[in-house]
Design a protein around this motif. Structure first.
Motif, PDB file in Angstrom:
ATOM      1  N   GLY A  99     -68.785 -24.896   9.879  1.00  0.00           N
ATOM      2  CA  GLY A  99     -67.405 -23.959   9.940  1.00  0.00           C
ATOM      3  C   GLY A  99     -66.468 -24.707  11.131  1.00  0.00           C
ATOM      4  N   TRP A 100     -65.748 -24.068  11.903  1.00  0.00           N
ATOM      5  CA  TRP A 100     -64.638 -24.602  12.722  1.00  0.00           C
ATOM      6  C   TRP A 100     -64.653 -23.801  14.001  1.00  0.00           C
ATOM      7  N   GLN A 101     -63.943 -24.254  14.987  1.00  0.00           N
ATOM      8  CA  GLN A 101     -63.852 -23.806  16.630  1.00  0.00           C
ATOM      9  C   GLN A 101     -62.551 -23.592  16.804  1.00  0.00           C
ATOM     10  N   TRP A 102     -62.023 -22.697  17.201  1.00  0.00           N
ATOM     11  CA  TRP A 102     -60.531 -22.325  17.658  1.00  0.00           C
ATOM     12  C   TRP A 102     -60.560 -22.614  19.209  1.00  0.00           C
ATOM     13  N   ARG A 103     -59.497 -22.929  19.693  1.00  0.00           N
ATOM     14  CA  ARG A 103     -59.090 -22.939  21.301  1.00  0.00           C
ATOM     15  C   ARG A 103     -57.581 -22.541  21.291  1.00  0.00           C
ATOM     16  N   ILE A 104     -57.640 -21.445  22.017  1.00  0.00           N
ATOM     17  CA  ILE A 104     -56.220 -20.778  22.190  1.00  0.00           C
ATOM     18  C   ILE A 104     -55.870 -20.654  23.519  1.00  0.00           C
ATOM     19  N   PRO A 105     -54.916 -21.591  24.021  1.00  0.00           N
ATOM     20  CA  PRO A 105     -54.583 -21.548  25.484  1.00  0.00           C
ATOM     21  C   PRO A 105     -53.595 -20.513  25.923  1.00  0.00           C
ATOM     22  N   LEU A 106     -54.015 -19.558  26.807  1.00  0.00           N
ATOM     23  CA  LEU A 106     -53.052 -18.517  27.156  1.00  0.00           C
ATOM     24  C   LEU A 106     -52.548 -18.702  28.705  1.00  0.00           C
ATOM     25  N   GLN A 107     -51.718 -17.820  29.216  1.00  0.00           N
ATOM     26  CA  GLN A 107     -51.570 -18.270  30.575  1.00  0.00           C
ATOM     27  C   GLN A 107     -52.797 -17.971  31.570  1.00  0.00           C
ATOM     28  N   HIS A 108     -53.513 -16.999  31.353  1.00  0.00           N
ATOM     29  CA  HIS A 108     -54.691 -16.599  32.139  1.00  0.00           C
ATOM     30  C   HIS A 108     -55.826 -17.034  31.936  1.00  0.00           C
ATOM     31  N   ARG A 109     -56.067 -17.494  30.638  1.00  0.00           N
ATOM     32  CA  ARG A 109     -57.379 -18.107  30.330  1.00  0.00           C
ATOM     33  C   ARG A 109     -57.269 -18.611  28.994  1.00  0.00           C
ATOM     34  N   THR A 110     -58.424 -19.386  28.348  1.00  0.00           N
ATOM     35  CA  THR A 110     -58.361 -19.859  27.025  1.00  0.00           C
ATOM     36  C   THR A 110     -59.129 -19.166  26.150  1.00  0.00           C
ATOM     37  N   GLY A 111     -58.779 -18.674  24.997  1.00  0.00           N
ATOM     38  CA  GLY A 111     -59.429 -17.971  23.872  1.00  0.00           C
ATOM     39  C   GLY A 111     -60.404 -18.916  23.127  1.00  0.00           C
ATOM     40  N   ASN A 112     -61.474 -18.707  22.787  1.00  0.00           N
ATOM     41  CA  ASN A 112     -62.328 -19.682  21.877  1.00  0.00           C
ATOM     42  C   ASN A 112     -63.113 -18.882  20.974  1.00  0.00           C
ATOM     43  N   GLY A 113     -63.552 -19.531  19.912  1.00  0.00           N
ATOM     44  CA  GLY A 113     -64.092 -18.841  18.698  1.00  0.00           C
ATOM     45  C   GLY A 113     -64.836 -20.070  18.068  1.00  0.00           C
ATOM     46  N   PHE A 114     -65.980 -19.507  17.246  1.00  0.00           N
ATOM     47  CA  PHE A 114     -66.514 -20.324  16.224  1.00  0.00           C
ATOM     48  C   PHE A 114     -66.526 -19.545  15.089  1.00  0.00           C
ATOM     49  N   VAL A 115     -66.057 -19.984  14.041  1.00  0.00           N
ATOM     50  CA  VAL A 115     -65.976 -19.296  12.791  1.00  0.00           C
ATOM     51  C   VAL A 115     -67.048 -19.980  11.694  1.00  0.00           C
ATOM     52  N   TYR A 116     -68.101 -19.500  11.441  1.00  0.00           N
ATOM     53  CA  TYR A 116     -68.845 -20.345  10.526  1.00  0.00           C
ATOM     54  C   TYR A 116     -69.535 -19.648   9.444  1.00  0.00           C
ATOM     55  N   CYS A 117     -70.355 -19.996   8.705  1.00  0.00           N
ATOM     56  CA  CYS A 117     -71.019 -19.612   7.571  1.00  0.00           C
ATOM     57  C   CYS A 117     -72.445 -19.136   7.787  1.00  0.00           C
ATOM     58  N   ASP A 118     -72.886 -17.881   7.550  1.00  0.00           N
ATOM     59  CA  ASP A 118     -74.264 -17.809   7.953  1.00  0.00           C
ATOM     60  C   ASP A 118     -75.376 -18.326   7.200  1.00  0.00           C
ATOM     61  N   ARG A 119     -75.032 -18.783   6.003  1.00  0.00           N
ATOM     62  CA  ARG A 119     -75.874 -19.434   5.259  1.00  0.00           C
ATOM     63  C   ARG A 119     -76.125 -21.000   5.708  1.00  0.00           C
ATOM     64  N   PHE A 120     -75.414 -21.233   6.660  1.00  0.00           N
ATOM     65  CA  PHE A 120     -75.821 -22.587   7.105  1.00  0.00           C
ATOM     66  C   PHE A 120     -75.904 -22.610   8.660  1.00  0.00           C
ATOM     67  N   LYS A 121     -75.571 -21.464   9.235  1.00  0.00           N
ATOM     68  CA  LYS A 121     -75.889 -21.430  10.924  1.00  0.00           C
ATOM     69  C   LYS A 121     -76.478 -20.044  11.240  1.00  0.00           C
ATOM     70  N   ASP A 122     -77.410 -20.102  12.331  1.00  0.00           N
ATOM     71  CA  ASP A 122     -77.664 -19.023  12.840  1.00  0.00           C
ATOM     72  C   ASP A 122     -76.752 -18.512  13.928  1.00  0.00           C
ATOM     73  N   ALA A 123     -76.648 -17.065  13.985  1.00  0.00           N
ATOM     74  CA  ALA A 123     -75.644 -16.669  15.116  1.00  0.00           C
ATOM     75  C   ALA A 123     -76.185 -17.119  16.419  1.00  0.00           C
ATOM     76  N   GLU A 124     -77.112 -17.203  16.948  1.00  0.00           N
ATOM     77  CA  GLU A 124     -77.820 -17.797  18.180  1.00  0.00           C
ATOM     78  C   GLU A 124     -77.388 -19.189  18.531  1.00  0.00           C
TER      79      GLU A 124
END
Lengths: 377, 510
Positions: B269-294
């Motif tokens: 999948g892929w990972q996002w990184r979104i810089p805000l003034q007070h913090r950075t937002g992060n996320g990992f978008v993936y396919c559960d057929r190929f990756k476990d949530a943990e």
């Protein structure tokens, strides 16, 4: 890279204004990259009379160095702010610009409609600048018209226009070959892919552009429909509505030039050309159908049926990909054919009714004053 | 039930979509005697985890009369000039998808044909050298273009990164001031007309009854009305866009915020990184057929640039769209209408697009079949056009280092996309559909960035001498570089015009 090898020779088959347009434009567009342009003309006189050029085609003329003001000065053209179309109810005038002015992102006709439904008695054409200019008894000079900054087209003498285009083409090095095309031969063991023959000459070419009014090349090539197939492009005159013949040529030629193939395979390019070319053809046929066919026939065309339904329901005119006519033209055509909205767009309700009436009255007065000025000039 | 004139609009759900709809409708229906009620429950969380946007958000805010500096301050926003994609085409490579355009056309021929011509002569400069957005972004610069800045600066197109929950709160205040009634409650029974199937009223679980003429479903993935009541159906697009889970978390920011989003391809999948003034937002978008949530969570946590500020938030989704966006007298807006992964930051655009189409087609009567049909057609086009562009990111890759990438690289794609790819790859041709969101710049950025640069170019680009082309492109680079250098840093611009108050994280923690 094969595609960057430019075409060496394009042969244009056709006569009169149509061939001249193709020759002048392709010489300008492809000549710089080294293509030799040859016109194979049957020597037929072609149509005479006047031809309508829609506003969108003026850029095409400008690219060829044809200035509308000069055409008007030479008395071979006059400005056109609307086109008169044939319809089952008699002639219908489709303006090239909208009536009134849009406000807060809402088109004017919604305000007019809302006021009309509230009892404010006025006709939409009373707010139309293009119709005022079009109907000026003495006509209007292009210089004066340009001051209004609204789109305009031209009505041009066909033969004179053709001659101007021939001059452009000749200056760009286009060669003419007299004689009606009799055969197109595919070559397999030659550096050239095709050979075109008349009774007198043979010309080898990379590409054939057929703009003839008949079907001389169509028969020779064996193609059955307008469009681009392999090394053959056919642009016919299309539906007989004012402005459409020149529009089809202008759009077809400019799009072909933007996709101009090299000597390699251009399958994806021709596929895209045809998709858009035929989408435009459908939009033109929709308009012709709206103007002349009965309701049942119109309903056979999904995009047209959608236009009628949505316009009737809420006064909106849905846009399709590759529209040819502007919303103001569809509006005039729909109303002329008896389709009226049941209501205006809700956003038009944001203007208080008193304010709306004052605004409309003011606009109407401005147009009336303008009409007097134009007629007095 | 006889058809009613629409006098009461009920919005269900108060996340970003709900409050955007409320703010827009309260503004545009101000004199239409339409009452607007929004029902939301504090018991139901919203998905908003920080949002990246595209430039059209500026128009939406303008229409609402929102001052840009106020908006930036209120939502802890930063500016966005594009997206950096890392490891998408091949591992170790990156490219920039800028807003705005590349270079300048010459003699009526599009710029990129000349760029391709020089490339074939051995020039190795990337398209970024001809993008004011890319140059400014990599320099950490930003300047809001004003008329006095001249024609080059006008080319700088921008959007924002912002905190979606703060945006919703900001719009809520605005909407309530304009007369929107907010009711806290959970939807229970839905009353419908036995003949027409139109919704009459919502019965809340606390006993309140909310009657309405038009209902806007902003209940997120659940689609309480559009699916729960109308069974609108769903087109599943996961064969082309197989990612179906995400884990998101905010962290402390390190250094000044960059004026762009970053998207890093991972093995499933892929990972996002979104810089805000007070913090950075992060996320990992993936396919559960190929990756476990943990594993996904662990990998995300390991990659954070700073201390985590909340607990990871796990989401499940199915990429696709409702078969009907508007059914009966219910319009689905936001996640209830469908889901496209946030790869190109289109979520808020789709909300905005739905709202503006609804306003344009706003019905008079509760049953409006013509308006409904047109709305559904237009929204379908929107979703499908964006879908094709997203698929391009996965298809145009040389990665073969995981099962996920092997799948997407070799999958069949829709014909509509194949046609575009053929045209672009062969000779750099591109034709935009009328309603298409992404234009030539976007398609070129991704195709070229991921190794699918046009093989040929328009032969008419040969009409100019090579010296002329080389000189013209050199001038373009020089002008754009100087313009980028003259801008203040992104942080300096924010500090001067729209710096937000520091956030109180104790209040924000769930």
């Amino acid at each position: 890279m094969s595609s960057a090898k430019p075409l060496r020779r394009i042969v244009i088959v056709g006569d009169g204004m149509r061939a001249a347009m193709a020759a002048a434009y392709l010489a300008k567009a492809c000549g710089r990259a080294g293509a030799d342009i040859v016109v194979m003309s049957g020597g037929e006189a072609g149509k005479t009379g006047q031809v309508v050029v829609r506003p969108s085609a003026l850029r095409f003329n400008a690219e060829l160095g044809l200035n509308p003001a000069e055409l008007c000065k030479k008395n071979i053209a006059s400005p056109l702010f609307a086109a008169e179309m044939p319809s089952s109810n008699g002639p219908v005038t489709l303006p090239y610009a909208a009536s009134g002015v849009a406000s807060n992102g809402v088109e004017f006709h919604h305000y007019w409609l809302r006021a009309s439904q509230a009892g404010f008695d006025s006709a939409l054409h009373e707010y139309s600048l293009p119709l005022t200019l079009q109907n000026a008894r003495s006509g209007i000079a292009l210089e004066s018209a340009a001051g209004f900054k609204i789109p305009f087209g031209l009505r041009i003498d066909r033969a004179s226009y053709a001659q101007l285009l021939v001059n452009v083409a000749s200056a760009a090095g286009v060669r003419a070959s007299k004689g009606k095309l009799s055969a197109v031969q595919k070559l397999t063991e030659s550096d050239w892919p095709m050979r075109l023959s008349t009774s007198d000459v043979e010309v080898d070419a990379d590409f054939l552009v057929d703009v003839s009014e008949g079907s001389s090349a169509e028969n020779a090539v064996g193609a059955s429909r307008s469009g681009w197939s392999g090394r053959y492009l056919r642009i016919d005159s299309g539906v007989d509505l004012p402005g459409i013949e020149v529009f089809r040529l202008q759009r077809g030629l400019t799009r072909f030039a933007s996709l101009i193939p090299g000597r390699g395979n251009a399958h994806s390019d021709s596929g895209e050309f045809n998709r858009i070319f035929h989408a435009e053809e459908n939009r033109i046929t929709d308009m012709a159908c709206l103007l002349t066919a009965d309701e049942a026939e119109a309903r056979q065309r999904p995009a047209l049926a959608r236009k009628i339904d949505l316009f009737t329901a809420c006064g909106r005119i849905p846009s399709e990909d590759y529209e040819v006519f502007q919303p103001c033209e569809w509006l005039a055509a729909l109303m002329a054919r008896g389709h009226f909205p049941e209501r205006a767009e809700r956003l038009a309700e944001r203007m208080p009714e008193t304010e709306l009436r004052i605004w409309l009255e003011s606009l109407r007065r401005q147009i009336a004053d303008l009409r007097k000025q134009v007629e007095a000039a | 039930m006889s058809e009613h004139t629409i006098k009461r609009v009920v919005i269900v759900g108060g996340g970003t979509a709900g409050w955007m709809a409320a703010a827009a409708l309260s503004k545009f229906c101000a004199r239409s005697e339409v009452e607007i009620t929004l029902v939301e429950s504090q018991a139901i969380g919203t998905v908003g985890v920080g949002e990246a946007t595209i430039p059209s958000i500026g128009k939406f805010n303008d229409h609402l009369g929102i001052d840009e500096d106020t908006f930036v301050r209120e939502t802890q926003a930063t500016y966005k000039l594009g997206i950096e994609f890392v490891d998408w085409g091949v591992m170790g490579e990156r490219y920039f998808h800028p807003f705005g355009t590349y270079g300048f056309d010459l003699e009526g021929i599009e710029f990129h044909h000349f760029w391709t011509r020089l490339k074939q002569q051995g020039d190795t400069r990337s398209l970024d050298a001809y993008s004011l957005n890319a140059l400014a972004a990599y320099d950490g610069k930003f300047l809001r273009p004003e008329p006095e800045h001249g024609p080059i600066m006008k080319r700088l197109a921008y959007a924002f990164h912002f905190d979606a929950s703060l945006y919703a709160a900001f719009l809520r205040r605005m909407s309530e001031q304009k007369g929107v009634t907010r009711i806290d409650g959970l939807v229970g029974e839905v009353e419908r007309d036995s003949e027409s199937g139109l919704i009459h009223a919502l019965n809340l679980q606390d006993g309140k009854r909310i009657a309405g003429d038009l209902f806007i479903d902003c209940t997120g993935f659940r689609g309480v009305l559009i699916e729960g009541v109308y069974k609108a159906g769903y087109d599943d697009w996961s064969e082309w866009l197989p990612v179906n889970r995400a884990v998101a978390i905010a962290c402390k920011r390190k250094g000044d915020p960059e004026p762009y989003t970053r998207s890093i391809a991972r093995d499933a999948g892929w990972q996002w990184r979104i810089p805000l003034q007070h913090r950075t937002g992060n996320g990992f978008v993936y396919c559960d057929r190929f990756k476990d949530a943990e594993v996904a969570e662990r990998e995300l946590l390991e990659s954070l640039e700073g201390e985590a500020l909340n607990s990871p938030n796990h989401l499940r989704f199915m990429t696709g769209r409702r078969k009907q966006f508007w059914a009966g007298n219910c319009v689905a807006i936001g996640l209830s209408s469908g889901f496209l992964e946030p790869l190109e930051s289109t979520s808020i655009h789709l909300i905005q697009s739905g709202i503006s189409k609804l306003i344009s087609l706003f019905p008079t009567k509760t049953d409006a079949p013509v308006e409904r049909t047109e709305y559904n057609r237009l929204m379908s086009n929107d979703f499908e056009n964006i879908r094709d562009f997203l698929i391009l990111h996965y298809k145009a890759t040389a990665r073969d280092d995981s099962k996920f990438w092997n799948y997407v690289r070799t999958m069949a794609v829709p014909d509509s996309l194949m046609r575009k790819i053929d045209l672009l790859k062969s000779n750099g041709r591109f034709f935009k559909y009328d309603a298409e969101l992404f234009d030539l710049t976007s398609w070129l950025a991704v195709a070229v960035g991921q190794g699918w640069a046009p093989e040929g170019y328009n032969p008419m680009a040969n009409a100019l001498s090579i010296e002329n082309v080389t000189g013209s492109l050199s001038n373009m680079r020089s002008v754009l570089e100087k313009s980028a250098q003259a801008m203040p840093t992104h942080q300096a611009f924010i500090d001067r015009f729209c710096k937000a108050e520091p956030a109180n994280w104790e209040q924000k923690k769930p």
